[in-house]
Design a protein around this motif. Structure first.
Motif, PDB file in Angstrom:
ATOM      1  N   ARG A  87      -1.159  -9.503 -11.915  1.00  0.00           N
ATOM      2  CA  ARG A  87      -0.627  -8.281 -11.307  1.00  0.00           C
ATOM      3  C   ARG A  87      -1.799  -7.449 -10.809  1.00  0.00           C
ATOM      4  O   ARG A  87      -2.821  -7.342 -11.492  1.00  0.00           O
ATOM      5  N   HIS A  88      -1.644  -6.876  -9.618  1.00  0.00           N
ATOM      6  CA  HIS A  88      -2.728  -6.086  -9.033  1.00  0.00           C
ATOM      7  C   HIS A  88      -2.161  -4.805  -8.449  1.00  0.00           C
ATOM      8  O   HIS A  88      -1.271  -4.837  -7.587  1.00  0.00           O
ATOM      9  N   ARG A  89      -2.638  -3.685  -8.934  1.00  0.00           N
ATOM     10  CA  ARG A  89      -2.260  -2.401  -8.343  1.00  0.00           C
ATOM     11  C   ARG A  89      -3.010  -2.244  -7.021  1.00  0.00           C
ATOM     12  O   ARG A  89      -4.233  -2.386  -6.978  1.00  0.00           O
ATOM     13  N   GLU A 132      11.434  -2.134 -13.689  1.00  0.00           N
ATOM     14  CA  GLU A 132      10.344  -1.223 -13.335  1.00  0.00           C
ATOM     15  C   GLU A 132      10.597  -0.542 -11.990  1.00  0.00           C
ATOM     16  O   GLU A 132      10.301   0.646 -11.821  1.00  0.00           O
ATOM     17  N   ARG A 176       0.827  -1.210   0.000  1.00  0.00           N
ATOM     18  CA  ARG A 176       0.000   0.000   0.000  1.00  0.00           C
ATOM     19  C   ARG A 176       0.863   1.262   0.000  1.00  0.00           C
ATOM     20  O   ARG A 176       0.529   2.269  -0.621  1.00  0.00           O
ATOM     21  N   GLN A 208      -0.355   2.423  -3.376  1.00  0.00           N
ATOM     22  CA  GLN A 208       0.685   3.010  -4.208  1.00  0.00           C
ATOM     23  C   GLN A 208       1.626   1.969  -4.798  1.00  0.00           C
ATOM     24  O   GLN A 208       2.565   2.311  -5.520  1.00  0.00           O
ATOM     25  N   TYR A 256       2.199  -9.040  -7.352  1.00  0.00           N
ATOM     26  CA  TYR A 256       2.199 -10.073  -8.387  1.00  0.00           C
ATOM     27  C   TYR A 256       1.872 -11.420  -7.743  1.00  0.00           C
ATOM     28  O   TYR A 256       2.204 -11.660  -6.577  1.00  0.00           O
ATOM     29  N   CYS A 299       2.273  -2.537  -5.910  1.00  0.00           N
ATOM     30  CA  CYS A 299       1.850  -3.554  -6.868  1.00  0.00           C
ATOM     31  C   CYS A 299       2.136  -4.934  -6.294  1.00  0.00           C
ATOM     32  O   CYS A 299       3.195  -5.164  -5.708  1.00  0.00           O
ATOM     33  N   THR A 302       6.671  -3.331  -4.006  1.00  0.00           N
ATOM     34  CA  THR A 302       6.320  -4.334  -5.011  1.00  0.00           C
ATOM     35  C   THR A 302       6.549  -5.711  -4.411  1.00  0.00           C
ATOM     36  O   THR A 302       7.647  -6.033  -3.964  1.00  0.00           O
TER      37      THR A 302
END
Length: 673
Positions: free
Chosen positions: A573-575, A603, A477, A578, A582, A580, A481
């Motif tokens: 993948r899920h945003r 990335e 959040r 703020q 996987y 991400c 990542t």
């Protein structure tokens, strides 16, 4: 307490297990000459000497140890003095047969090898701690004493005992953990198979049962045995700390060793030390590198000591080939590159008799100082003398892999969808691509502060204990990542299913639910079609496991090509906030995992310290504004590595390099930038 805090030895440790009691004393003086010639500055002594130090319950004999300690001091060599409790004397087994451990079939082990003790034996602890007190009182002010070495390789041969003492201690341990028998019944789910307990005395150990024992009981027994071995260690630790409050105290671990919760053990070690024995002909030692990183991570990045490795060959595999020329030196530098502040061996002089007489040593049976092995030992030791600047420096890592011993124990209990899911292999699946890309990795427990990492990977996080899902969710959040893999978020700390759909603790974070999982049979495969936006576009093979996934906000990056779930998501993948998250719902082939992690690394801004050919390992240690770049060539050909502009000191050879570093096969260099 970092190693360098020991002011007696502010250098990289170099030496090995020294067992002079196996040799006439005239050999000791030759040993001193060869040690000094080889750059040895510390040796471990007394590890298996209990029977010599205490010939009977009433008698102690320290005369030979006095002469040895004095000889070491005279020659400027320090002692890592062991407590000698790793192998109790025969008289203890005779007087107290109950001190011998019992196997799961109820058979008692016999004296005659080593580690023949139950960690919960009152006699073992009483006599052992009495010996430790005598040693500490006698040598506390000796100029040779630099560090204490408790026992040896706890749990190596006996990690479980099923004796009456352990049964009673297990019941006491359970009462402290759960408080009431009702709470234990709830946690263990004992209404299943009529296992409900009404009194603590009804509870035994999960030994030989007709079929699967209660999973909660098995899991708690693993915790109990790790705690029992640790408590035996702490009994000796407390004696040493009382008498020598300022000396480092440790025991030697064995890397990713399943029976011991090493994050917990490390809290009670002043420096982490471990023993590494990769198979010498298996190529680049990725698993050894992974375990160096794990050992460094146990105390939050503090340097460790490689306490044991072999110069040439071990004696305990079915076949025992030698390390080829240059490999011992190269792999020693790998240990230093990944956070080691010491390189040591088992052992100094090859034994003439006993079970390990064919185990390699720094000095072989020939005693020839012109032998290949001793020449390599001497070369390495004298090179390490030049590296004082490295001591107490820290490895740079911006990626982390979640590692949890309790999860390991639970994941590999019996009665699972697949017995082919092995925790270390799943961790290695994701460590190896980062290793090959020369991206530094720390290992962290699932409750750790993750805020400094650009990428966190949690392979097969089957068990999720209270607070851990919240910790991972907070990390993502706030911009992190995270990558999770199949069979994660399934059970709680007692191996009870998290209800609410798999993986219940992570459904919101991952934006999906797993409707079913379909483990594959040996040799069975499926395919993956990866979208171009995955960074790994193309078709790949997968095996071992397949999750049937329903998306709840996540996007599919790759889909299965076969079976009734063909076309359904395999990698997502899920945003989230703020950051991400996987999810990889299968075991892809290595090429896919490498490309996916490469895309994620790009990335999030993870990159290697230097660009190097495949097979060239690059790591960084940093201190006081200096970065020390280790370059290790595992290839059998010369490698060329382009350096940043300018002239840079190379520490091993003591020369300056610029533009391009040319490194011979099995070569090593340390560039200060």
């Amino acid at each position: 307490m970092a190693v360098s805090k020991n002011v007696k030895l502010p250098h990289l440790f170099y030496g090995g297990d020294y067992n002079p009691e196996q040799w006439p004393e005239e050999v000791w003086h030759e040993d001193m000459r060869l040690m000094k010639q080889a750059g040895v500055n510390i040796v471990s002594v007394g590890i298996f000497s209990w029977s010599l130090l205490q010939p009977s319950p009433e008698a102690y004999d320290f005369a030979w140890m006095d002469r040895l300690m004095d000889l070491l001091a005279e020659n400027g060599i320090y002692a890592d003095l062991a407590t000698a409790t790793a192998s109790p004397p025969a008289w203890l087994a005779k007087l107290h047969p109950e001190s011998l451990p019992v196997d799961e079939n109820g058979a008692r082990y016999m004296q005659g090898s080593r580690q023949h003790y139950c960690p919960n034996s009152a006699a073992f602890r009483e006599y052992g701690q009495a010996l430790v007190r005598k040693l500490a009182e006698r040598y506390k002010d000796h100029p040779a004493l630099a560090m204490w070495h408790i026992n040896n390789e706890y749990g190596c041969h006996i990690s479980r005992c099923y004796c009456e003492a352990c049964t009673e201690k297990f019941r006491e341990w359970l009462q402290r953990r759960y408080g009431t028998i009702e709470e234990l019944n709830s946690r263990w789910g004992t209404n299943f198979w009529s296992q409900k307990y009404y009194d603590w005395s009804e509870i035994g150990l999960p030994g030989k049962t007709p079929t699967y024992a209660n999973p909660g009981q098995q899991l708690d027994y693993s915790r109990f045995m790790s705690d029992s071995l640790l408590d035996a260690y702490l009994g000796e630790y407390r004696v040493l700390r009382e008498i020598t409050p300022n000396l480092p105290i440790m025991t030697n671990l064995m890397g990713a060793f399943k029976p011991l919760d090493e994050f917990e053990w490390a809290k009670h070690m002043d420096v982490v030390t471990w023993d590494s024995y990769p198979e010498p002909t298996a190529g680049i030692p990725v698993l050894a590198a992974m375990q160096h990183d794990l050992m460094r991570s146990l105390k939050g990045g503090d340097p460790f000591i490689l306490m044991e490795q072999v110069t040439s060959q071990v004696n305990w595999r079915l076949q025992n080939p030698v390390k080829r020329p240059g490999i011992m030196r190269l792999w020693s530098y790998q240990a230093v590159a990944r956070g080691g502040d010491g390189v040591m061996f088992f052992q100094w002089r090859q034994s003439r008799a006993g079970a390990e007489k064919f185990h390699g040593a720094m000095v072989s049976h020939t005693g020839d100082e012109n032998s290949r092995v001793y020449r390599e030992v001497r070369q390495l030791g004298n090179e390490l003398k030049r590296l004082d600047a490295i001591v107490d420096s820290r490895v740079e890592a911006e990626a982390a892999i979640v590692f949890d011993w309790h999860n390991w124990w639970a994941l590999e209990l019996d009665s699972k969808p697949s017995r082919d899911v092995h925790y270390i292999e799943q961790v290695k699946q994701y460590y190896k691509p980062l290793f090959e890309a020369n991206i530094g990795v720390d290992f962290v427990p699932p409750s750790a502060d993750l805020s400094k990492y650009k990428l966190v990977i949690a392979p097969a996080l089957y068990m999720v204990k209270p607070g851990e899902a919240d910790n991972l969710e907070t990390y993502v959040r706030q911009g992190g990542t995270l990558l999770l893999t199949f069979f994660s978020g399934i059970v709680d700390e007692n191996d009870r299913i998290h209800l609410g759909g798999y993986p219940a603790p992570f459904r919101s974070l991952l934006g999906l639910t797993v409707e079913e999982f379909d483990p594959m049979l040996p040799g069975q495969t499926n395919g993956l079609t990866a979208a171009e936006n995955s960074g790994a576009g193309g078709v790949y093979r997968c095996d071992l496991w397949a999750d049937v996934i329903r998306l709840e906000g996540a996007e599919a990056l790759a889909s299965f090509t076969g079976d009734f779930f063909a076309g359904s998501p395999a990698v997502t993948r899920h945003r989230f906030g703020q950051g991400c998250a996987y999810y990889v719902g299968t075991q892809p082939e290595e090429a896919f995992t490498a490309r996916l992690l490469g895309s994620i690394a790009e990335e999030v801004g993870l990159k290697a310290p230097l660009q190097a050919p495949p097979g060239v390992e690059v790591t960084v240690r940093a201190k006081d504004g200096n970065r020390y770049v280790f370059v290790l060539n595992h290839l059998q050909e010369t490698a060329e590595i382009r350096l940043p502009a300018g002239e840079h000191p190379e520490l091993i050879r003591g020369v300056k390099v610029q533009d391009v570093l040319k490194l011979e096969p099995n070569g090593a260099a340390i560039i200060r930038i």
